[in-house]
Motif scaffolding. Sequence first.
Motif, PDB file in Angstrom:
ATOM      1  N   VAL A  37       0.862  -1.184   0.000  1.00  0.00           N
ATOM      2  CA  VAL A  37       0.000   0.000   0.000  1.00  0.00           C
ATOM      3  C   VAL A  37       0.896   1.231   0.000  1.00  0.00           C
ATOM      4  O   VAL A  37       1.803   1.348   0.839  1.00  0.00           O
ATOM      5  N   ALA A  38       0.658   2.137  -0.953  1.00  0.00           N
ATOM      6  CA  ALA A  38       1.473   3.348  -1.038  1.00  0.00           C
ATOM      7  C   ALA A  38       1.216   4.247   0.161  1.00  0.00           C
ATOM      8  O   ALA A  38       0.068   4.476   0.536  1.00  0.00           O
ATOM      9  N   TRP A  39       2.295   4.737   0.751  1.00  0.00           N
ATOM     10  CA  TRP A  39       2.231   5.740   1.819  1.00  0.00           C
ATOM     11  C   TRP A  39       2.724   7.038   1.203  1.00  0.00           C
ATOM     12  O   TRP A  39       3.912   7.284   1.134  1.00  0.00           O
ATOM     13  N   ARG A  40       1.821   7.885   0.749  1.00  0.00           N
ATOM     14  CA  ARG A  40       2.226   9.095   0.034  1.00  0.00           C
ATOM     15  C   ARG A  40       2.847  10.135   0.971  1.00  0.00           C
ATOM     16  O   ARG A  40       3.886  10.686   0.684  1.00  0.00           O
ATOM     17  N   THR A  41       2.218  10.407   2.076  1.00  0.00           N
ATOM     18  CA  THR A  41       2.762  11.366   3.052  1.00  0.00           C
ATOM     19  C   THR A  41       2.492  10.837   4.460  1.00  0.00           C
ATOM     20  O   THR A  41       1.644  11.355   5.176  1.00  0.00           O
ATOM     21  N   PRO A  42       3.224   9.800   4.857  1.00  0.00           N
ATOM     22  CA  PRO A  42       2.959   9.209   6.174  1.00  0.00           C
ATOM     23  C   PRO A  42       3.277  10.179   7.305  1.00  0.00           C
ATOM     24  O   PRO A  42       4.193  10.994   7.196  1.00  0.00           O
ATOM     25  N   GLU A  43       2.507  10.093   8.357  1.00  0.00           N
ATOM     26  CA  GLU A  43       2.807  10.881   9.555  1.00  0.00           C
ATOM     27  C   GLU A  43       4.090  10.332  10.167  1.00  0.00           C
ATOM     28  O   GLU A  43       4.293   9.120  10.212  1.00  0.00           O
ATOM     29  N   PRO A  44       4.962  11.219  10.663  1.00  0.00           N
ATOM     30  CA  PRO A  44       6.225  10.748  11.245  1.00  0.00           C
ATOM     31  C   PRO A  44       6.048   9.685  12.327  1.00  0.00           C
ATOM     32  O   PRO A  44       6.787   8.700  12.359  1.00  0.00           O
ATOM     33  N   ALA A  45       5.060   9.853  13.215  1.00  0.00           N
ATOM     34  CA  ALA A  45       4.876   8.886  14.306  1.00  0.00           C
ATOM     35  C   ALA A  45       4.499   7.514  13.763  1.00  0.00           C
ATOM     36  O   ALA A  45       5.004   6.489  14.241  1.00  0.00           O
ATOM     37  N   ARG A  46       3.644   7.475  12.767  1.00  0.00           N
ATOM     38  CA  ARG A  46       3.221   6.203  12.173  1.00  0.00           C
ATOM     39  C   ARG A  46       4.400   5.542  11.450  1.00  0.00           C
ATOM     40  O   ARG A  46       4.603   4.329  11.531  1.00  0.00           O
ATOM     41  N   TYR A  47       5.158   6.350  10.724  1.00  0.00           N
ATOM     42  CA  TYR A  47       6.333   5.841  10.021  1.00  0.00           C
ATOM     43  C   TYR A  47       7.323   5.253  11.028  1.00  0.00           C
ATOM     44  O   TYR A  47       7.823   4.137  10.841  1.00  0.00           O
ATOM     45  N   ARG A  48       7.622   5.997  12.087  1.00  0.00           N
ATOM     46  CA  ARG A  48       8.596   5.525  13.083  1.00  0.00           C
ATOM     47  C   ARG A  48       8.147   4.231  13.753  1.00  0.00           C
ATOM     48  O   ARG A  48       8.967   3.363  14.061  1.00  0.00           O
ATOM     49  N   LEU A  49       6.846   4.107  13.996  1.00  0.00           N
ATOM     50  CA  LEU A  49       6.325   2.902  14.642  1.00  0.00           C
ATOM     51  C   LEU A  49       6.627   1.668  13.791  1.00  0.00           C
ATOM     52  O   LEU A  49       7.142   0.658  14.294  1.00  0.00           O
ATOM     53  N   LEU A  50       6.339   1.741  12.482  1.00  0.00           N
ATOM     54  CA  LEU A  50       6.623   0.602  11.613  1.00  0.00           C
ATOM     55  C   LEU A  50       8.128   0.400  11.468  1.00  0.00           C
ATOM     56  O   LEU A  50       8.621  -0.734  11.496  1.00  0.00           O
ATOM     57  N   PHE A  51       8.869   1.487  11.316  1.00  0.00           N
ATOM     58  CA  PHE A  51      10.329   1.423  11.202  1.00  0.00           C
ATOM     59  C   PHE A  51      10.925   0.682  12.405  1.00  0.00           C
ATOM     60  O   PHE A  51      11.768  -0.200  12.252  1.00  0.00           O
ATOM     61  N   GLU A  52      10.457   1.001  13.605  1.00  0.00           N
ATOM     62  CA  GLU A  52      10.990   0.352  14.810  1.00  0.00           C
ATOM     63  C   GLU A  52      10.538  -1.103  14.914  1.00  0.00           C
ATOM     64  O   GLU A  52      11.312  -1.972  15.317  1.00  0.00           O
ATOM     65  N   ARG A  53       9.297  -1.393  14.542  1.00  0.00           N
ATOM     66  CA  ARG A  53       8.819  -2.786  14.592  1.00  0.00           C
ATOM     67  C   ARG A  53       9.643  -3.681  13.678  1.00  0.00           C
ATOM     68  O   ARG A  53       9.934  -4.821  14.005  1.00  0.00           O
ATOM     69  N   ILE A  54      10.004  -3.147  12.515  1.00  0.00           N
ATOM     70  CA  ILE A  54      10.792  -3.926  11.562  1.00  0.00           C
ATOM     71  C   ILE A  54      12.261  -3.944  11.962  1.00  0.00           C
ATOM     72  O   ILE A  54      12.903  -4.990  12.006  1.00  0.00           O
ATOM     73  N   GLY A  55      12.811  -2.782  12.230  1.00  0.00           N
ATOM     74  CA  GLY A  55      14.247  -2.647  12.394  1.00  0.00           C
ATOM     75  C   GLY A  55      14.789  -2.687  13.799  1.00  0.00           C
ATOM     76  O   GLY A  55      15.999  -2.842  13.994  1.00  0.00           O
ATOM     77  N   LEU A 108      17.382   1.449  -2.697  1.00  0.00           N
ATOM     78  CA  LEU A 108      16.446   0.714  -1.858  1.00  0.00           C
ATOM     79  C   LEU A 108      16.834   1.058  -0.425  1.00  0.00           C
ATOM     80  O   LEU A 108      17.681   0.412   0.190  1.00  0.00           O
ATOM     81  N   SER A 109      16.258   2.150   0.080  1.00  0.00           N
ATOM     82  CA  SER A 109      16.688   2.712   1.368  1.00  0.00           C
ATOM     83  C   SER A 109      16.368   1.800   2.539  1.00  0.00           C
ATOM     84  O   SER A 109      17.203   1.590   3.416  1.00  0.00           O
ATOM     85  N   TYR A 110      15.131   1.334   2.573  1.00  0.00           N
ATOM     86  CA  TYR A 110      14.707   0.446   3.661  1.00  0.00           C
ATOM     87  C   TYR A 110      13.839  -0.645   3.081  1.00  0.00           C
ATOM     88  O   TYR A 110      12.972  -0.399   2.233  1.00  0.00           O
ATOM     89  N   PHE A 111      14.074  -1.857   3.545  1.00  0.00           N
ATOM     90  CA  PHE A 111      13.364  -3.026   3.069  1.00  0.00           C
ATOM     91  C   PHE A 111      13.315  -4.005   4.222  1.00  0.00           C
ATOM     92  O   PHE A 111      14.363  -4.390   4.751  1.00  0.00           O
ATOM     93  N   GLY A 112      12.143  -4.375   4.650  1.00  0.00           N
ATOM     94  CA  GLY A 112      12.088  -5.341   5.743  1.00  0.00           C
ATOM     95  C   GLY A 112      10.683  -5.701   6.152  1.00  0.00           C
ATOM     96  O   GLY A 112       9.710  -5.024   5.802  1.00  0.00           O
ATOM     97  N   LEU A 113      10.601  -6.782   6.895  1.00  0.00           N
ATOM     98  CA  LEU A 113       9.355  -7.293   7.455  1.00  0.00           C
ATOM     99  C   LEU A 113       9.504  -7.393   8.968  1.00  0.00           C
ATOM    100  O   LEU A 113      10.621  -7.482   9.483  1.00  0.00           O
ATOM    101  N   VAL A 114       8.389  -7.409   9.660  1.00  0.00           N
ATOM    102  CA  VAL A 114       8.440  -7.631  11.104  1.00  0.00           C
ATOM    103  C   VAL A 114       9.060  -9.015  11.346  1.00  0.00           C
ATOM    104  O   VAL A 114       8.904  -9.926  10.522  1.00  0.00           O
ATOM    105  N   PRO A 115       9.783  -9.185  12.441  1.00  0.00           N
ATOM    106  CA  PRO A 115      10.514 -10.442  12.671  1.00  0.00           C
ATOM    107  C   PRO A 115       9.636 -11.693  12.625  1.00  0.00           C
ATOM    108  O   PRO A 115      10.097 -12.752  12.216  1.00  0.00           O
ATOM    109  N   GLU A 116       8.383 -11.576  13.015  1.00  0.00           N
ATOM    110  CA  GLU A 116       7.501 -12.745  13.041  1.00  0.00           C
ATOM    111  C   GLU A 116       7.288 -13.360  11.656  1.00  0.00           C
ATOM    112  O   GLU A 116       6.910 -14.526  11.539  1.00  0.00           O
ATOM    113  N   LEU A 117       7.520 -12.575  10.596  1.00  0.00           N
ATOM    114  CA  LEU A 117       7.283 -13.070   9.236  1.00  0.00           C
ATOM    115  C   LEU A 117       8.555 -13.509   8.525  1.00  0.00           C
ATOM    116  O   LEU A 117       8.503 -13.942   7.372  1.00  0.00           O
TER     117      LEU A 117
END
Length: 199
Positions: A37-55, A108-117
Motif C-alpha cells: 500500500v502506497a504511503w504518500r505522506t505518512p505521519e512521522p509517528a506512524r512511520y517511526r512505529l513501523l520502522f521500529e517494529r521492523i528494524g 532501496l533505502s529500507y526493506f524489511g518485514l516484522v521479525p515474526e514473518l
Amino acid sequence: MALIDVPPDQLATVVTTLEMRDRPPLRPLPASPLRLVAWRTPEPARYRLLFERIGGPWLWYSRLAMDDSALTRIIHDPAVVIHAAVDRAGIEVGMVELDFRAAGVCELSYFGLVPELAGQGHGRWMMAEALARAWRPGIAKLWVHTCTLDHPSALNFYRAQGFVAVKRTLETFPDPRALGLLPESAGAHVPYLAGPSRR
C-alpha cells in the motif's frame, strides 16, 4: 591485522554496498497473502512505529533519531516512494522505501518485514514488488546496503535477488539503546555494554 577498541556506548559494523545495473528478467511473482500500500505522506509517528517494529531487532535507528521536520522532509519528498506491506487484516507488517532523488539511480533505502514473518517467503514476494517499482524508465542503477548487524540472511538474500556486492566500509555510531531510542532488549544478538547492568 589489528583490533580497534569501540567505546561501550558505540557500535561498529561492516557495511556492504550492493548494486544491480540491469533490470532482472521478468519472473512469476511469488505468492503472498500480503499486499503493498502506497504511503504518500505518512505521519512521522506512524512511520517511526513501523520502522521500529521492523528494524528494532537489528538496531535500525537513524529515522528514530531525527526530529519530525527532518524526517518529514525525507518521507514527504515526492522522489521518495514508501510502501507498507499489509496483511489481510490491514496491519502494516513490512516496508519498502525507494529513493529516486539522484538522477538515474534508485536506492532501496529500507526493506524489511516484522521479525515474526521472517523466513516464510514473504521477502521474495516483497523484493519482486520492489524491483518492479524501482526499475522505472531512466534508472540505470539500483543499490542497497546491509550490515553485519542486520538479519544474518540479509546479505545472501540480496545476492540471490541479483544484487552484486561492490564495496565494504566500517561504520561506528552511537548505540541507540544507550541513547534511549531503542530499549536495552533490542538487538539481542549484539551485547549491550553501555548500561548500568554491565558487568
